[in-house]
Write an enzyme that holds these catalytic residues in place. Structure first.
Site, PDB file in Angstrom:
ATOM      1  N   GLY A 178       0.815  -1.206   0.000  1.00  0.00           N
ATOM      2  CA  GLY A 178       0.000   0.000   0.000  1.00  0.00           C
ATOM      3  C   GLY A 178       0.852   1.260   0.000  1.00  0.00           C
ATOM      4  N   ASP A 179       1.959   1.229   0.693  1.00  0.00           N
ATOM      5  CA  ASP A 179       2.895   2.350   0.713  1.00  0.00           C
ATOM      6  C   ASP A 179       3.794   2.347  -0.515  1.00  0.00           C
ATOM      7  OD1 ASP A 179       2.552   3.876   3.202  1.00  0.00           O
ATOM      8  OD2 ASP A 179       3.035   2.004   4.204  1.00  0.00           O
ATOM      9  N   ILE A 180       4.388   1.194  -0.802  1.00  0.00           N
ATOM     10  CA  ILE A 180       5.418   1.130  -1.838  1.00  0.00           C
ATOM     11  C   ILE A 180       4.851   1.405  -3.225  1.00  0.00           C
ATOM     12  CG2 ILE A 180       6.981  -0.459  -3.038  1.00  0.00           C
ATOM     13  CD1 ILE A 180       7.606  -1.678  -0.293  1.00  0.00           C
TER      14      ILE A 180
END
Length: 396
Positions: A178-180
């Site tokens: 979700g972040d990357i």
């Protein structure tokens, strides 16, 4: 021999982000030569205290989380809640090409560092904002004020709904996707906006929501629901549309196989020494294999489990999409990883200290090789350089 400057040499980035999504984005830029100035609070990026730490770091100064994501960057400390800190940040923004932040919407505005504030002094600036649910400039989400981390984005964006052993057991993906993935999307957006700024002389506001990025990543579930009116659910280590496709047991671990067309199915049945399967009408085409997926997968599992991963590599490698399931140790010992240079060593700032090994940047340019990676900065290491000379127009 002098180091390569990198394809993004000359691009100055003010990085107000912390944790993973923003730092991953600016890591991609710094890896290829951008001058990334990490602006931290007096306590530093939260990831500095998240670990893990090596045994030779008793003071816990070098968290692996921070070292990997913040390599080749600069660090200055500013108290953005103070007038002095805000003024210094605005002065730096006069000469920047990019500003990135990943606070919740409204935080930068309250600090006097919102897009309108900064664009007034630098109209060519690319102002990039990562948040859980997007900036109200592009449609105010009902969740706009909710805090979000990777696990929330994976849950709400659909990834968990199709990950896991079955419909009753949704699971998160191992890495912080979700972040990357959001950071990767923003890195692309920044480079695209820089091109526009170079050609038209105008910057702009970029908005990437983690929720939106996950919907984009999970594009398959949208068209499946639309076309088939079937709610996609976790299918374990298989595939909802293809067979055999997924994870299969070996005698010493697991391997992956991806049969996406009939030619690969024929190659597999030949390797299995089961030529009759290729002619069996139940399995002879993709539609038949999909309809009989459970039986197809059971047959293949019964065969693969008789051999080691190395033996299966000899039988299947190069003949159809195949790969062993590698752990971190396997990856670090794989000749592919060595020849592709996917492990990088970061020299420790302390003379004589052991270097860190991190995952390298996977992007390769034929004409503009990336510069060598440098260690992550000590908190405030570059204060004297940028805070004393922040009005300089040259980008050194």
């Amino acid at each position: 021999m002098p180091d390569n400057p990198g394809i993004l040499a000359g691009v100055r980035v003010l990085d107000f982000s912390r944790m993973l999504s923003g730092p991953y984005c600016t890591m991609m830029l710094a890896d290829h030569g951008a001058e990334v100035i990490k602006i931290e609070s007096p306590d530093g990026d939260t990831s500095r205290s998240n670990g893990p730490y090596r045994d030779d770091d008793p003071d816990h100064l070098w968290a692996g989380y921070f070292v990997s994501l913040n390599r080749s960057k600069k660090s200055i400390v500013l108290d953005l809640k103070s007038a002095e800190g805000r003024d210094a940040a605005l002065k730096l923004a006069e000469d920047a090409d990019v500003l990135l932040e990943n606070f919740r919407p409204g935080v930068m505005e309250r600090l006097g560092l919102g897009y309108d504030d900064v664009a007034e002094i630098n109209p060519k600036l690319v102002y990039a904002s990562i948040s859980g649910f997007g900036n109200p400039r592009n449609g105010e989400s009902p969740y706009a004020k909710w805090p979000s981390y990777d696990v929330v984005a994976q849950a709400m964006g659909g990834l968990m709904s199709i990950t896991g052993p079955d419909a009753a057991t949704p699971m998160k993906a191992g890495p912080g996707v979700g972040d990357i993935f959001t950071g990767m999307m923003m890195a692309f957006a920044i480079v695209a906006a820089l091109r526009h700024a170079e050609h038209n002389g105008e910057g702009q506001f970029i908005d990437v929501a983690m929720y939106d990025a996950m919907v984009s990543l999970c594009e398959r579930i949208i068209y499946q629901q639309d076309i088939e009116a079937v709610l996609p659910v976790p299918t374990g280590n298989g595939h909802p549309l293809l067979a055999p496709f997924g994870l299969f047991p070996a005698s010493d671990g697991f391997i992956s196989i991806g049969v996406v067309d009939d030619a690969f199915w024929q190659a597999l049945t030949t390797a299995m020494d089961m030529p009759g399967l290729a002619d069996d009408k139940r399995f002879s085409d993709k539609a038949g294999r999909r309809e009989n997926a459970a039986l197809v997968n059971d047959i293949v599992k019964g065969w693969t489990t008789r051999f080691t991963k190395a033996e299966l590599a000899t039988k299947l490698g190069g003949k159809l999409p195949f790969g062993p399931v590698n752990n971190a140790r396997d990856i670090m010992e794989d000749p592919h990883v060595a020849v592709r240079g996917m492990l990088a060593e970061l020299a420790h700032p302390i003379p004589g200290a052991k270097p860190w090994t991190v995952a390298a940047n996977p992007v390769r340019f034929s004409k503009t090789p990336a510069p060598s990676l440098k260690a992550a900065p000590v908190l405030g290491a570059d204060n004297s350089r940028y805070l004393e000379f922040c009005s300089r127009s040259d980008k050194t």
